[in-house]
Motif scaffolding. Structure first.
Motif, mmCIF file in Angstrom:
data_model
loop_
_atom_site.group_PDB
_atom_site.id
_atom_site.type_symbol
_atom_site.label_atom_id
_atom_site.label_comp_id
_atom_site.label_asym_id
_atom_site.label_seq_id
_atom_site.Cartn_x
_atom_site.Cartn_y
_atom_site.Cartn_z
ATOM 1 N N MET B 59 -18.952 -7.172 -38.837
ATOM 2 C CA MET B 59 -17.638 -6.768 -39.346
ATOM 3 C C MET B 59 -17.149 -7.834 -40.302
ATOM 4 S SD MET B 59 -14.354 -5.502 -37.184
ATOM 5 C CE MET B 59 -15.073 -3.993 -36.624
ATOM 6 N N GLU B 60 -16.754 -7.397 -41.516
ATOM 7 C CA GLU B 60 -16.502 -8.357 -42.591
ATOM 8 C C GLU B 60 -15.033 -8.720 -42.705
ATOM 9 O OE1 GLU B 60 -18.158 -6.337 -45.924
ATOM 10 O OE2 GLU B 60 -20.236 -6.738 -45.302
ATOM 11 N N GLY B 61 -14.792 -9.911 -43.188
ATOM 12 C CA GLY B 61 -13.442 -10.331 -43.546
ATOM 13 C C GLY B 61 -12.529 -10.479 -42.354
ATOM 14 N N LEU B 62 -11.240 -10.257 -42.617
ATOM 15 C CA LEU B 62 -10.211 -10.346 -41.583
ATOM 16 C C LEU B 62 -9.654 -8.943 -41.354
ATOM 17 C CD1 LEU B 62 -8.132 -12.004 -39.840
ATOM 18 C CD2 LEU B 62 -6.715 -12.078 -41.910
ATOM 19 N N ASN B 63 -9.659 -8.531 -40.111
ATOM 20 C CA ASN B 63 -9.112 -7.210 -39.778
ATOM 21 C C ASN B 63 -8.098 -7.360 -38.663
ATOM 22 O OD1 ASN B 63 -11.203 -5.425 -41.290
ATOM 23 N ND2 ASN B 63 -12.412 -6.897 -40.106
ATOM 24 N N ILE B 64 -6.982 -6.676 -38.854
ATOM 25 C CA ILE B 64 -5.945 -6.721 -37.827
ATOM 26 C C ILE B 64 -5.507 -5.294 -37.541
ATOM 27 C CG2 ILE B 64 -3.560 -7.409 -37.326
ATOM 28 C CD1 ILE B 64 -4.194 -9.908 -39.075
ATOM 29 N N SER B 65 -5.325 -5.004 -36.281
ATOM 30 C CA SER B 65 -4.840 -3.674 -35.913
ATOM 31 C C SER B 65 -3.792 -3.835 -34.829
ATOM 32 C CB SER B 65 -6.011 -2.826 -35.406
ATOM 33 O OG SER B 65 -5.517 -1.723 -34.671
ATOM 34 N N ALA B 66 -2.701 -3.133 -34.977
ATOM 35 C CA ALA B 66 -1.669 -3.171 -33.942
ATOM 36 C C ALA B 66 -1.114 -1.772 -33.787
ATOM 37 C CB ALA B 66 -0.557 -4.141 -34.326
ATOM 38 N N GLY B 67 -0.800 -1.441 -32.585
ATOM 39 C CA GLY B 67 -0.271 -0.103 -32.369
ATOM 40 C C GLY B 67 0.290 0.027 -30.976
ATOM 41 N N ALA B 68 0.786 1.202 -30.701
ATOM 42 C CA ALA B 68 1.319 1.445 -29.367
ATOM 43 C C ALA B 68 1.218 2.921 -29.045
ATOM 44 C CB ALA B 68 2.770 0.995 -29.274
ATOM 45 N N SER B 69 1.000 3.197 -27.760
ATOM 46 C CA SER B 69 1.013 4.570 -27.272
ATOM 47 C C SER B 69 2.215 4.715 -26.363
ATOM 48 C CB SER B 69 -0.253 4.870 -26.458
ATOM 49 O OG SER B 69 -1.405 4.603 -27.220
ATOM 50 N N ILE B 70 2.787 5.889 -26.382
ATOM 51 C CA ILE B 70 3.806 6.199 -25.382
ATOM 52 C C ILE B 70 3.185 7.218 -24.439
ATOM 53 C CG2 ILE B 70 6.039 7.294 -24.977
ATOM 54 C CD1 ILE B 70 6.879 6.016 -27.688
ATOM 55 N N ILE B 71 3.054 6.816 -23.193
ATOM 56 C CA ILE B 71 2.443 7.704 -22.208
ATOM 57 C C ILE B 71 3.553 8.351 -21.403
ATOM 58 C CG2 ILE B 71 0.813 7.903 -20.303
ATOM 59 C CD1 ILE B 71 -0.667 5.519 -21.369
ATOM 60 N N ALA B 72 3.605 9.662 -21.455
ATOM 61 C CA ALA B 72 4.687 10.392 -20.780
ATOM 62 C C ALA B 72 4.091 11.378 -19.784
ATOM 63 C CB ALA B 72 5.557 11.119 -21.808
ATOM 64 N N PRO B 73 3.813 10.902 -18.575
ATOM 65 C CA PRO B 73 3.243 11.800 -17.573
ATOM 66 C C PRO B 73 4.323 12.595 -16.857
ATOM 67 C CG PRO B 73 3.354 9.582 -16.692
ATOM 68 C CD PRO B 73 3.938 9.533 -18.083
ATOM 69 N N ARG B 74 3.996 13.798 -16.466
ATOM 70 C CA ARG B 74 4.914 14.645 -15.701
ATOM 71 C C ARG B 74 4.135 15.226 -14.528
ATOM 72 N NH1 ARG B 74 7.624 12.055 -18.457
ATOM 73 N NH2 ARG B 74 8.995 12.685 -20.158
ATOM 74 N N SER B 75 4.707 15.096 -13.331
ATOM 75 C CA SER B 75 4.049 15.653 -12.156
ATOM 76 C C SER B 75 5.057 16.410 -11.316
ATOM 77 C CB SER B 75 3.450 14.541 -11.282
ATOM 78 O OG SER B 75 2.215 14.127 -11.777
ATOM 79 N N SER B 76 4.580 17.436 -10.681
ATOM 80 C CA SER B 76 5.411 18.107 -9.693
ATOM 81 C C SER B 76 4.613 18.269 -8.413
ATOM 82 C CB SER B 76 5.867 19.474 -10.202
ATOM 83 O OG SER B 76 4.769 20.352 -10.242
ATOM 84 N N PHE B 77 5.332 18.425 -7.331
ATOM 85 C CA PHE B 77 4.701 18.586 -6.014
ATOM 86 C C PHE B 77 5.354 19.758 -5.322
ATOM 87 C CE2 PHE B 77 4.920 17.741 -1.415
ATOM 88 C CZ PHE B 77 3.575 17.619 -1.115
ATOM 89 N N ARG B 78 4.534 20.632 -4.779
ATOM 90 C CA ARG B 78 5.067 21.718 -3.948
ATOM 91 C C ARG B 78 4.625 21.478 -2.518
ATOM 92 N NH1 ARG B 78 3.776 23.893 -8.568
ATOM 93 N NH2 ARG B 78 5.364 24.982 -9.761
ATOM 94 N N ASN B 79 5.611 21.502 -1.652
ATOM 95 C CA ASN B 79 5.410 21.029 -0.292
ATOM 96 C C ASN B 79 4.653 22.020 0.589
ATOM 97 O OD1 ASN B 79 6.006 19.369 2.079
ATOM 98 N ND2 ASN B 79 7.278 21.119 2.642
ATOM 99 N N MET B 80 3.694 21.482 1.323
ATOM 100 C CA MET B 80 3.039 22.273 2.375
ATOM 101 C C MET B 80 3.076 21.525 3.708
ATOM 102 S SD MET B 80 -0.206 23.663 0.156
ATOM 103 C CE MET B 80 -1.206 23.883 1.606
ATOM 104 N N THR B 81 3.892 20.466 3.801
ATOM 105 C CA THR B 81 3.996 19.711 5.047
ATOM 106 C C THR B 81 5.062 20.353 5.932
ATOM 107 O OG1 THR B 81 5.832 18.271 4.476
ATOM 108 C CG2 THR B 81 3.689 17.636 3.621
ATOM 109 N N PRO B 82 5.052 19.984 7.224
ATOM 110 C CA PRO B 82 6.147 20.455 8.075
ATOM 111 C C PRO B 82 7.417 19.613 7.896
ATOM 112 C CG PRO B 82 4.541 19.253 9.376
ATOM 113 C CD PRO B 82 4.013 19.284 7.978
#
Lengths: 455, 422
Positions: B59-82
């Motif tokens: 890999m030649e020269g100078l390389n710079i990389s910067a970044g960011a991800s936004i992780i947006a998880p969504r979960s639901s639960f439907r109950n089957m417990t007593p």
């Protein structure tokens, strides 16, 4: 040109956001297989055991784990199943843990309040203190109205008006059945009769009398007829033997295990172990001091009495004049006393006859029967043959018939997990009798919910 | 340049945790996100430090990389417990996790290039309402980590059978926190327990890689990342638990972050089109239990395994798992400087049914991505990507935690970054 490219880039990003979708599925399950039964309107009839009373109080945290509530959950019928909830620490004076090692308890003097009276009528009609006569109330014989509505009545019980509708109690001769019938049940569980003998037992035979077995049979028959007239499927429970509750059997075996008392095989008597030797223990039987024998049980309430004896504040019960007070003992000397005099014999005999009636009536009425008496007796036998690891094995747990495990701290009422065990035993009977497919509960999923003192 | 690095470091300190299969995060570069992480034989970007350090070679020269991800998880639960009405629905609290990344490479001599990567490769964040049905299992779970990864790569150009590149790096988890909270329902009134731990000391591992290009258009890649054992320590709190618990205690736990390897094939069948397929293996079986040790006996936690209650042992029993990732890149759309990417992946979850619990309601996933790079000038490129993850609906019964029910999970992961080449 550059500007247009930016628009293209932004458009692509917006498009990708738009493509992301939402939660797409709903829980769709087959309904519970109910066989010949119909769980759509389930009404529970009973006393404190049905209400979810624990550790000497009726409170919300325990009511959530009453066996009818657990059963309704397994029927997947929860949205229709409501209970007369009472805020913690409940009504009754809850026994709470103060320390774990050594074990200490205290009674919480604070009282809870009813919190959902607006949701009446309730499906859990368990009334702490209810006796069998309350259900059919023929000829107004139990005078339920007075006990339920007159605070000056010596047997006043506040729970009736918390559980039942005001309009029902306004009747001249109210009966629990009227409330049940009004709610048009398709499925009823019925567990009444314990208090017809239990009050006698817990008072050491000194308080409430035993309902005569012939009267019990009559009342049970009348109740069964009324229930059958609703067209509902019915499950009834019989009455556990009085010696199978820790309130009766536990203290004596604990004292024996600790070496505080011992059974002398030669004299066939219980003796107090002291530094000076072992001496016969005297108990007060109807004003007469007698030596404590195999069939005399020390009620759990005598715990503090023995603590006082150990502390030297109360003279040891080794002289006739210092005999253990009558109300702390369930006496039942089989060999030397006639049946009418023996508290244990009276109670045990009544329970046996009650249960025979229940079995007959259930069978002739086409009701399913949960043989709680047999289940509890097996658990006790298993426990007493192996106090270290015996008890009721289920879901990887061993539940012992002692307070803090199958029973709550009062030694009379079942705990959260005890209720789950009763639920599972009920489910087995329902599945067998009605050809249903209700799933059992994993008892280990049920939190113990032991009451502790607040900070 | 120094200012940019300083800014990036500030962002890192404020970074939060995230969510992926198991608790790995593979979104370590915006450009790789566009190809859904099918990047271990790609080589031509500074983020190769994470995806395969062999790619540094040449890999030649100078390389710079910067970044960011936004992780947006969504979960639901439907109950089957007593424990609650059958079918009752609970939503996991909505959280968005900011997961940044930074890479820099510099060519030292012909064929030898050194680089530094900073990214978050492990993280987790789930939070449920205080009164939900599964509160005795979890109300909050969070793991945050930042890995610093110095690496070198070397290219052996004329071997006679093609080009071989080799690379190696040191992976140091330099920052980390763990947070666990749950209700204690075996007592009435209910209490709660929480542990907030920080990384006790930096934890070290390594990564190795090799790339082999028999032809200019074909590259085979292999990379291995070691497991890293990290120790966390902090304050445990017991709230509203007057009997059998202290008010506070010191608590600690060790987490072994799993090893992984990737086998990758990158092909350029026609000019301006790149296709890549990666197979990933994750050694999740190393995460077999989560043990919390306290500095004192806690009578209420006494169990057969820990008679004085100074230890809680949560079996995890994760199993090794795999992912298959496909990515494509095309740069001849008639728009000067624009490159488009897309990807699809299948991600097998490592948690057996019996051990699924609300700290991590994991499930097999299908993932889709799209991305682009736009060259603003010869030296500056803007990267953007978007990932959508759909986890299969998962119904769990007879679980160890007792929290039986149906989980539904999806996640949106937009990301944005910049790449500088000199």
């Amino acid at each position: 040109m550059l500007f247009n490219k930016h628009i293209a880039i932004v458009s692509i990003l917006i498009l990708m956001f738009a493509l992301s979708c939402d939660d797409y599925s709903e829980l769709e399950e087959d309904p519970v297989a109910s066989g010949e039964a119909d769980f759509s309107t389930y009404i529970a009839v009973g006393n404190s055991l049905t209400a979810g009373f624990q550790s000497n109080a009726l409170y919300e945290s325990a009511q959530k784990f009453s066996y009818p509530n657990l059963l309704a959950r397994q029927f997947h019928a929860m949205e229709q199943f409501t209970q007369p909830l009472i805020s913690d620490p409940g009504i009754g004076g809850r026994i709470e843990l103060t320390s774990i090692n050594p074990l200490g308890t205290t009674t919480n003097q604070q009282q809870g309040q009813p919190i959902n009276q607006g949701e009446k009528p309730f499906e859990n009609l368990g009334v702490p203190g209810a006796v069998l006569v309350d259900y059919a109330n023929p000829n107004n014989s139990g005078m339920l109205k007075e006990r339920a509505t007159d605070p000056s009545h010596p047997a006043f019980n506040p729970f009736y008006s918390i559980v039942l509708e005001e309009s029902e109690l306004a009747d001249d001769a109210p009966k629990i059945h009227d409330q049940v019938a009004k709610q048009e049940p398709t499925f009823i569980t019925f567990w009444l009769g314990n208090n017809d003998v239990l009050g006698f037992v817990t008072s050491g035979g000194e308080g409430q009398g035993i309902t005569p077995p012939s009267q019990f049979a009559q009342l049970y028959g009348a109740s069964a007829q009324l229930m059958a007239s609703t067209g509902a499927s019915v499950v009834v429970y019989n009455i556990p033997d009085v010696t199978s509750i820790p309130f009766v059997f536990l203290l004596r075996s604990q004292l024996e295990q600790r070496g505080a008392i011992t059974f002398n095989e030669t004299s066939q008597s219980y003796q107090l172990v002291t530094e000076q030797g072992n001496f016969d223990i005297f108990i007060n039987v109807d004003g007469t001091p007698q030596v404590m024998r195999q069939d005399d049980f020390l009620l759990l309430r005598a715990q503090s009495y023995f603590a006082q004896v150990q502390a030297g504040n109360v003279p040891p019960p080794i002289q006739p004049q210092n005999a253990i007070p009558d109300n702390l003992v369930l006496d039942g000397n089989l060999a030397t006393q006639g049946v009418p005099d023996s508290e244990l014999e009276q109670a045990a005999g009544a329970v046996a006859q009650y249960n025979a009636s229940i079995q007959d009536i259930a069978s002739s009425s086409g009701f399913a029967l949960v043989d709680v008496n047999n289940i509890f007796n097996q658990i006790i036998a298993n426990f007493q043959s192996n106090p270290e690891s015996g008890g009721y094995q289920t879901n990887g747990l061993t539940l012992q018939p002692v307070p803090g495990s199958l029973f709550s701290f009062d030694g009379v009422h079942i705990s959260n997990r005890g209720a789950a065990v009763v639920t599972n035993e009920t489910i087995d009977v329902i599945n067998e009798f009605f050809g249903a497919g209700v799933e059992r509960i994993d008892v280990s999923d049920i939190p113990q919910g032991l009451p502790v003192v607040s900070e | 340049m120094r200012r940019i690095i300083a800014t990036v470091c500030l962002i890192f300190l404020g970074s939060s945790s995230a969510f992926a299969s198991g608790f790995s995060i593979y979104e370590a570069s915006v450009r790789a996100n566009g190809m859904l992480g099918a990047f271990s034989a790609y080589a031509d970007h500074a983020s190769t430090i994470f995806y395969n350090p062999a790619g540094l070679g040449g890999m030649e020269g100078l390389n710079i990389s910067a970044g960011a991800s936004i992780i947006a998880p969504r979960s639901s639960f439907r109950n089957m417990t007593p424990l609650a009405p059958h079918g009752a629905k609970y939503e996991m609290k909505e959280q968005e996790f900011f997961v940044p990344n930074f890479y820099a490479t510099y060519e030292i001599t012909d064929g030898l290039t050194a680089g530094l990567g900073v990214y978050a490769e492990f993280g987790l964040g789930t939070e449920w309402d205080q009164d939900w049905a599964g509160r005795a299992s979890s109300t909050k779970a969070s793991i945050e980590t930042i890995t610093v990864n110095p690496a070198v790569g070397y290219e052996i150009a004329n071997t006679g059978i093609g080009t071989i590149r080799l690379g190696a790096g040191l992976r140091a988890i330099a920052h980390g926190t763990v947070e666990l909270a749950r209700a204690v329902t075996d007592f009435t009134p209910e209490g709660s327990f929480s542990l907030e731990g920080d990384l006790k000391e930096p934890a070290f591992g390594y990564n190795l890689g090799i790339m082999y290009s028999p032809l200019q258009e074909v590259t085979l890649g292999f990379t291995y990342r070691s497991s890293i054992e990290a120790e966390f320590e902090g304050e445990a709190e017991f709230n509203n638990l007057a009997v059998g618990f202290p008010e506070t205690a010191r608590g600690g736990t060790k987490i072994e972050f799993p090893a992984s390897y990737v086998v990758a094939l990158n092909v350029k069948p026609i000019p301006n089109l790149t296709l890549e397929a990666d197979y990933l293996w994750w050694g999740w079986s190393s995460y077999d239990e989560l043990v919390i040790n306290f500095d004192q006996p806690i009578p209420a936690l006494a169990s057969p395994e820990s008679p004085d209650g100074s230890r809680i042992n949560n079996p995890r029993n994760f199993e090794d798992s795999y992912q298959i990732r496909f990515g494509a890149e095309y740069s001849q759309f008639g728009v000067e400087g624009l490159t488009l990417r897309g990807g699809i992946a299948y991600d097998e979850n490592p948690i057996p049914e019996r051990d699924v619990d609300p700290t991590l309601p994991d499930s097999d996933r299908i993932e889709f991505s799209g991305g682009l790079t736009y060259a603003v000038s010869d030296h500056i490129e803007i990267d953007a990507a978007y990932i959508f993850i759909r986890a299969n609906q998962r119904k769990v019964e007879d679980t160890r935690s007792g929290i039986d029910g149906v989980y539904n999970t999806y996640a949106n992961i937009p990301s944005l970054g910049i790449t500088l080449n000199y």
